[in-house]
Write an enzyme that holds these catalytic residues in place. Sequence first.
Site: not given
Length: 269
Positions: A13, A103, A125-128, A158-159, A162, A168
Amino acid sequence: MSELPGIVVNGASGRMGRMLVKLVSESPAARLVGALERPGHDWVGQDVGEAMGGAALGVPVSDDPLEAMAKAQAVIDFTAPAATVALADLAAQARAVHVIGTTGLTDDDITRLAAAARHATIIRAGNMSLGVNLLVQLTRKVAEALDEAFDIEIVETHHKHKVDAPSGTALMLGEAAAEGRGVELDRVADRGRDGITGARTEGHIGFSAIRGGDVVGEHDVIFAGTGERVILRHVATDRAIFARGALKAALWGIGRKPGSYDMMDVLGL
Ligand SMILES: NC(=O)C1=CN([C@@H]2O[C@H](COP(=O)(O)OP(=O)(O)OC[C@H]3O[C@@H](n4cnc5c(N)ncnc54)[C@H](O)[C@@H]3O)[C@@H](O)[C@H]2O)C=CC1
Ligand SMILES: O=C(O)C1=N[C@H](C(=O)O)C[C@H](O)C1
């Protein structure tokens, strides 16, 4: 014809969970076979497609990871540190590739994931996204090329929802910059300046986090010299980039031997 690989989405969700449910259920290369949420969540027991406000997908949301992973080859997990660490042992038991985007993991969490990776294929990974993983490589190269006369600062936005900082991604970029310089990040990281901090220490790598609105994710690596600055930047405008990377990682991981992998392995960078 053989069946497509079965994928479970943990945290169905969530902002990333919804993206992943959509991507996997529409993918010609994979099947959505499970959707997980935390116990007590009001989606548990509902069809995940209907819970998302669309057509039924024939996949009920479960709070039982082993049951959900029984027919899966991989589980994609963008949740929270405690949930991810708990899932790692269960994914190993279920022999499912565990793709981790979560993260905010502590060193202790990472040690526990490394233990699980003795028996399981874990890709974290902290970012894919492809773009950020390229930026990581560029950051290492620029840090190698420029000496300590160039101050390195990493700024991320970031939004407002977070919960972890630095992001990350910022930490991946910091690690790459430190590697390029041949130093350990822990020894040179400046996180959270406030008050009379004193002048900047040469060789340190600074981190700043901005939070607000609905920003998907922006990262700048600034190399500030005397009379000039080099700025490397990535701007994410759509979470689909992370979901696509995660699905690519899941498909790449199926059939790999147990171990800890990252997106550099998946992307061959
Ligand atoms: N590596 C990457 O490329 C990216 C990583 N992230 C990270 O992914 C994580 C999630 O981000 P969002 O989707 O924005 O957060 P979110 O808060 O919207 O979603 C998290 C979901 O996990 C669920 N959850 C919590 N505990 C659970 C449990 N025990 N079992 C099952 N589900 C559980 C929550 O109920 C929620 O639905 C964060 O750590 C974020 O930083 C986000 C985007 C990209
Ligand atoms: O929480 C997010 O949204 C994101 N988290 C990741 C991070 O911590 O770097 C990746 C992306 O920036 C979005």
